[in-house]
Scaffold this active site. Structure first.
Site, PDB file in Angstrom:
ATOM      1  N   ASP A   1       6.781 -38.625  12.032  1.00  0.00           N
ATOM      2  CA  ASP A   1       6.307 -37.339  13.022  1.00  0.00           C
ATOM      3  C   ASP A   1       5.699 -36.919  12.243  1.00  0.00           C
ATOM      4  O   ASP A   1       4.975 -36.481  11.057  1.00  0.00           O
ATOM      5  CB  ASP A   1       7.603 -36.001  13.202  1.00  0.00           C
ATOM      6  CG  ASP A   1       9.008 -35.820  11.887  1.00  0.00           C
ATOM      7  OD1 ASP A   1       8.284 -36.334  10.781  1.00  0.00           O
ATOM      8  OD2 ASP A   1       9.514 -35.267  12.547  1.00  0.00           O
TER       9      ASP A   1
ATOM     10  N   ASN B   1      19.911 -27.577  13.555  1.00  0.00           N
ATOM     11  CA  ASN B   1      19.738 -27.257  15.117  1.00  0.00           C
ATOM     12  C   ASN B   1      20.062 -29.279  15.458  1.00  0.00           C
ATOM     13  O   ASN B   1      20.111 -28.621  16.926  1.00  0.00           O
ATOM     14  CB  ASN B   1      19.036 -27.008  16.162  1.00  0.00           C
ATOM     15  CG  ASN B   1      17.235 -27.651  15.956  1.00  0.00           C
ATOM     16  OD1 ASN B   1      17.539 -28.435  15.220  1.00  0.00           O
ATOM     17  ND2 ASN B   1      16.269 -27.347  16.753  1.00  0.00           N
TER      18      ASN B   1
ATOM     19  N   HIS C   1      18.586 -31.489  15.743  1.00  0.00           N
ATOM     20  CA  HIS C   1      17.261 -32.283  16.141  1.00  0.00           C
ATOM     21  C   HIS C   1      17.321 -33.808  15.557  1.00  0.00           C
ATOM     22  O   HIS C   1      17.105 -33.939  13.903  1.00  0.00           O
ATOM     23  CB  HIS C   1      15.556 -31.639  15.465  1.00  0.00           C
ATOM     24  CG  HIS C   1      15.678 -31.340  14.716  1.00  0.00           C
ATOM     25  ND1 HIS C   1      14.525 -30.211  14.124  1.00  0.00           N
ATOM     26  CD2 HIS C   1      15.785 -31.772  13.332  1.00  0.00           C
ATOM     27  CE1 HIS C   1      14.241 -30.193  12.756  1.00  0.00           C
ATOM     28  NE2 HIS C   1      14.823 -31.421  12.361  1.00  0.00           N
TER      29      HIS C   1
ATOM     30  N   GLU D   1      13.667 -31.290  19.758  1.00  0.00           N
ATOM     31  CA  GLU D   1      14.466 -30.655  19.162  1.00  0.00           C
ATOM     32  C   GLU D   1      15.539 -30.276  20.692  1.00  0.00           C
ATOM     33  O   GLU D   1      15.082 -30.823  21.452  1.00  0.00           O
ATOM     34  CB  GLU D   1      13.487 -29.107  19.412  1.00  0.00           C
ATOM     35  CG  GLU D   1      12.778 -29.385  18.129  1.00  0.00           C
ATOM     36  CD  GLU D   1      13.208 -28.432  17.521  1.00  0.00           C
ATOM     37  OE1 GLU D   1      14.281 -29.010  16.777  1.00  0.00           O
ATOM     38  OE2 GLU D   1      11.953 -27.772  16.366  1.00  0.00           O
TER      39      GLU D   1
HETATM   40  P1  PGA Z   1      16.087 -32.315   4.990  1.00  0.00           P
HETATM   41  O1  PGA Z   1      15.041 -31.554   6.573  1.00  0.00           O
HETATM   42  O2  PGA Z   1      16.069 -33.096   5.216  1.00  0.00           O
HETATM   43  O3  PGA Z   1      14.528 -30.518   4.880  1.00  0.00           O
HETATM   44  O4  PGA Z   1      16.744 -31.091   5.911  1.00  0.00           O
HETATM   45  C1  PGA Z   1      16.003 -33.051   7.997  1.00  0.00           C
HETATM   46  C2  PGA Z   1      15.278 -32.702   9.339  1.00  0.00           C
HETATM   47  O5  PGA Z   1      14.939 -31.310  10.126  1.00  0.00           O
HETATM   48  O6  PGA Z   1      15.386 -33.462  10.265  1.00  0.00           O
END
Ligand code: PGA
Length: 263
Positions: A67, A136, A138, A143
């Site tokens: 992304d 959450n 994702h 999302e």
């Molecule tokens: P993080 O993010 O590795 O900074 O915890 C993971 C994500 O949001 O997919």
């Protein structure tokens, strides 16, 4: 789903980097799907070490990132292109032309998202997809309520994601609310998926991903459809799983069968 209960984030990174480097030995032109955020940094450090000590070359690999924020230029320190250059690409021998990101600037984004998918398929598809998971649930920026068959496209970020990532932005900086992301269907096309999750704040998302029903409300749960997915968890991220003993036993059995060369 294969659950690896690891002793620490470092232990998990050792195992994931080892898996990538092992596959790289048999396939020097590996196609990697890459993730950003705090979770994969340990793996990238180990890949850089492998290159700098002459253990591995990345000259033939291709990478596709999950992304990118819309309209953040590659020079912006919060852009995922900047992150990847810093933690991996600038320190290894990958040619710039082998680095692929979903389109995040300019016009005709959806058409170019389809091109991104075609580029992936043209190179034979993703061999190994690295993943983290949001608090959450994702994966990528898919999302909650993302279509379980979605392809690369533009998504609006949820308030929860914006809040989780606000720590990276100064108070006078505008945080992007849109991103281009591989879809859940795109992620599920990868041959092997390696997901890492660390810390208590991921525990509920991990529980819903592994032991919850398959639901677009927890995009990670779509991974239950995949035939070769491994979750590397530290004890906090695994703390809400109800079958931890069983996962440990499964892991022991697999290791034993491998030692006996029976798998
Ligand atoms: P993080 O993010 O590795 O900074 O915890 C993971 C994500 O949001 O997919």
């Amino acid at each position: 789903m294969r659950i690896r209960l690891t002793s620490s984030a470092d232990h998990a990174a050792d195992l994931v980097a080892h898996e990538i480097l092992t596959q790289l030995q048999t396939k020097p032109n590996l196609v990697l799907g890459l993730a950003t955020g705090s979770t994969p940094i340990g793996v990238y450090k180990r890949l850089v070490d492998a290159y700098q000590t002459g253990v591995a070359s990345f000259a033939k690999i291709h990478t596709f990132n999950l992304d990118e924020y819309l309209d953040l230029p590659a020079t912006h320190p919060q852009s995922y292109r900047f992150f990847m250059q810093h933690y991996l690409f600038d320190a290894i021998d990958i040619p710039a032309a082998h680095i692929h990101f979903p389109p995040s600037e300019g016009k005709h984004l959806l058409r170019r998202c389809q091109r991104y998918e075609m580029d992936m398929q043209g190179l034979g598809g993703i061999d190994i997809q690295l993943l983290g998971i949001g608090s959450n649930g994702h994966i990528g920026f898919n999302e909650p309520t993302s279509s379980l068959r979605s392809r690369t496209r533009i998504k609006t970020l949820t308030p929860k994601t914006l809040q989780d990532n606000a720590r990276f932005y100064a108070s006078d900086e505008t945080q992007p609310t849109l991103a281009a992301t591989m879809g859940i269907g795109t992620i599920l096309d990868a041959r092997t998926i390696l997901l890492q999750a660390f810390g208590q704040k991921k525990a509920e998302a991990v529980r819903a991903t592994v032991e919850g029903p398959i639901s677009s409300y927890c995009p990670g749960s779509a991974l239950q459809f995949h035939e070769d997915v491994t979750l590397f968890l530290d004890s906090e991220a695994a703390s809400l799983l109800s079958m931890r003993d069983y996962y440990q036993q499964t892991q022991m059995h697999e290791e034993q069968l491998r030692r006996e060369d029976r798998l």
